[in-house]
Design a protein around this motif. Structure first.
Motif, PDB file in Angstrom:
ATOM      1  N   HIS A 101       0.842  -1.185   0.000  1.00  0.00           N
ATOM      2  CA  HIS A 101       0.000   0.000   0.000  1.00  0.00           C
ATOM      3  C   HIS A 101       0.882   1.242   0.000  1.00  0.00           C
ATOM      4  O   HIS A 101       2.083   1.173   0.265  1.00  0.00           O
ATOM      5  CB  HIS A 101      -0.944   0.020   1.213  1.00  0.00           C
ATOM      6  N   LYS A 103      -4.354   0.655  -1.275  1.00  0.00           N
ATOM      7  CA  LYS A 103      -3.786  -0.649  -1.590  1.00  0.00           C
ATOM      8  C   LYS A 103      -3.278  -0.668  -3.026  1.00  0.00           C
ATOM      9  O   LYS A 103      -3.834  -0.016  -3.901  1.00  0.00           O
ATOM     10  CB  LYS A 103      -4.847  -1.746  -1.421  1.00  0.00           C
ATOM     11  N   SER A 140      -1.972  -3.330  -6.306  1.00  0.00           N
ATOM     12  CA  SER A 140      -2.116  -4.686  -6.820  1.00  0.00           C
ATOM     13  C   SER A 140      -1.298  -4.825  -8.094  1.00  0.00           C
ATOM     14  O   SER A 140      -0.694  -3.862  -8.575  1.00  0.00           O
ATOM     15  CB  SER A 140      -3.590  -5.032  -7.077  1.00  0.00           C
ATOM     16  N   THR A 176      -5.512   2.492  -8.982  1.00  0.00           N
ATOM     17  CA  THR A 176      -5.868   2.357  -7.562  1.00  0.00           C
ATOM     18  C   THR A 176      -7.061   3.228  -7.186  1.00  0.00           C
ATOM     19  O   THR A 176      -7.564   3.126  -6.063  1.00  0.00           O
ATOM     20  CB  THR A 176      -4.694   2.764  -6.661  1.00  0.00           C
ATOM     21  N   THR A 225      -9.220  -3.291  -7.054  1.00  0.00           N
ATOM     22  CA  THR A 225      -8.380  -2.574  -6.106  1.00  0.00           C
ATOM     23  C   THR A 225      -8.948  -1.187  -5.823  1.00  0.00           C
ATOM     24  O   THR A 225      -8.997  -0.737  -4.667  1.00  0.00           O
ATOM     25  CB  THR A 225      -6.947  -2.453  -6.645  1.00  0.00           C
ATOM     26  N   ASN A 249     -10.232   0.294  -2.267  1.00  0.00           N
ATOM     27  CA  ASN A 249      -9.710   1.538  -1.717  1.00  0.00           C
ATOM     28  C   ASN A 249     -10.825   2.531  -1.410  1.00  0.00           C
ATOM     29  O   ASN A 249     -10.781   3.243  -0.399  1.00  0.00           O
ATOM     30  CB  ASN A 249      -8.701   2.154  -2.683  1.00  0.00           C
TER      31      ASN A 249
END
Length: 294
Positions: A80, A89, A91, A131, A159, A163
């Motif tokens: 993160h 976060k 990914s 994100t 993701t 978030n």
């Protein structure tokens, strides 16, 4: 490593190991990694350096320090990163949001205040949302706004959704699986994007932290790095509300070329934003009015 029985000793070891390996910002990276594996804070390191560390914590510390030495970015390791005061976060198919992109958020907020204020029910479209960083940062300041985050990656959208929910903006954030405007309907007050803008030939010159860990398709945009801007410039007008604004992040040497692409599609340049290093980083456009054209 055998004598790293305390938090203070583990931190000192990680800092020395990274520094000897030539890692930039070794002290900061060491602190972030040790805090991650021990679930402690910066205050703990200052007030409780004698806190014992377990064998499992020491083993995990060795693992993540070696990953950092091998070129994996520290925030990829811990999973993160902070952006505009939000914890986001990461990914596999999301870019790591970087401080320079906060320039885009700042300029859009300036426009929102100038055009009507923070409390208006602004409609925001974030293309290539990743994100969700840009959209969520805007929602954090604009309490009545609603944002759509579009991306070609289902992983990125999952993701972004996580978030949004984690930071308390889920009710005002919608995700859309879309190749740019392909699945987008309606009109928006702000269309924002940090699109890919790296030239094909420059890909292999990027640092391993970027080339080895950020998704290539979120970075590279054809031979001249302008493919995404061509599509944005050509299609934005059909999704922009009256008086709406387009804000795009650019490479440091792309101001004239990107401005030209938007000008060809009837857009007027409004504002330039520079990043923390003083480089050109964000362009703001609006559609020309009939009066301006005449």
């Amino acid at each position: 490593m055998a004598d790293a029985q305390t938090l203070g000793a583990l931190l000192a070891w990680a800092r020395e190991r990274l520094a000897k390996a030539g890692v930039c910002e070794a002290a900061l990276d060491a602190r972030l990694l040790v805090e991650h594996v021990t679930q402690t804070t910066r205050l703990d390191a200052v007030s409780r350096p004698e806190r014992p560390v377990t064998d499992a914590e020491r083993a995990l510390a060795e693992q993540v320090v070696e990953q950092r030495i091998a070129g994996k970015p520290v925030h990829r390791i811990i999973g993160h990163r902070e952006f505009y005061g939000l914890d986001l976060k990461l990914s596999r198919e999301t870019l790591e949001p970087r401080p320079d992109t906060e320039t885009l958020v700042d300029l859009v907020l300036e426009e929102a205040r100038r055009l009507g204020g923070e409390d208006r029910p602004w409609r925001i479209l974030d293309l290539g949302t990743g994100t969700g960083a840009i959209a969520l940062a805007l929602l954090s300041v604009l309490p009545a706004a609603h944002a759509v985050g579009a991306d070609i990656s289902a992983d990125a959208l999952a993701t972004a959704r996580a978030n949004a929910d984690m930071n308390g903006y889920g009710a005002r954030f919608e995700t859309r699986l879309s190749d740019w405007f392909e699945k987008i309907d309606g009109r928006f007050d702000f269309i924002v994007s940090n699109p890919p803008y790296i030239r094909e030939d420059d890909w292999h010159n990027l640092a391993i932290e970027v080339r080895g860990h950020d998704p290539r398709r979120a970075l590279v945009a054809g031979e001249d790095g302008l493919d995404a801007y061509r599509r944005l410039a050509a299609e934005c007008a059909g999704h922009l509300a009256v008086g709406g604004t387009v804000a795009v992040e650019i490479g440091h040497d792309q101001r004239e070329s990107v401005t030209g692409l938007f000008a060809e599609q009837g857009f007027r340049f409004k504002k330039l934003g520079r990043d923390l290093a003083g480089h050109d980083r964000v362009l703001i456009f609006a559609l020309e009015t009939a009066r301006e054209r005449g």
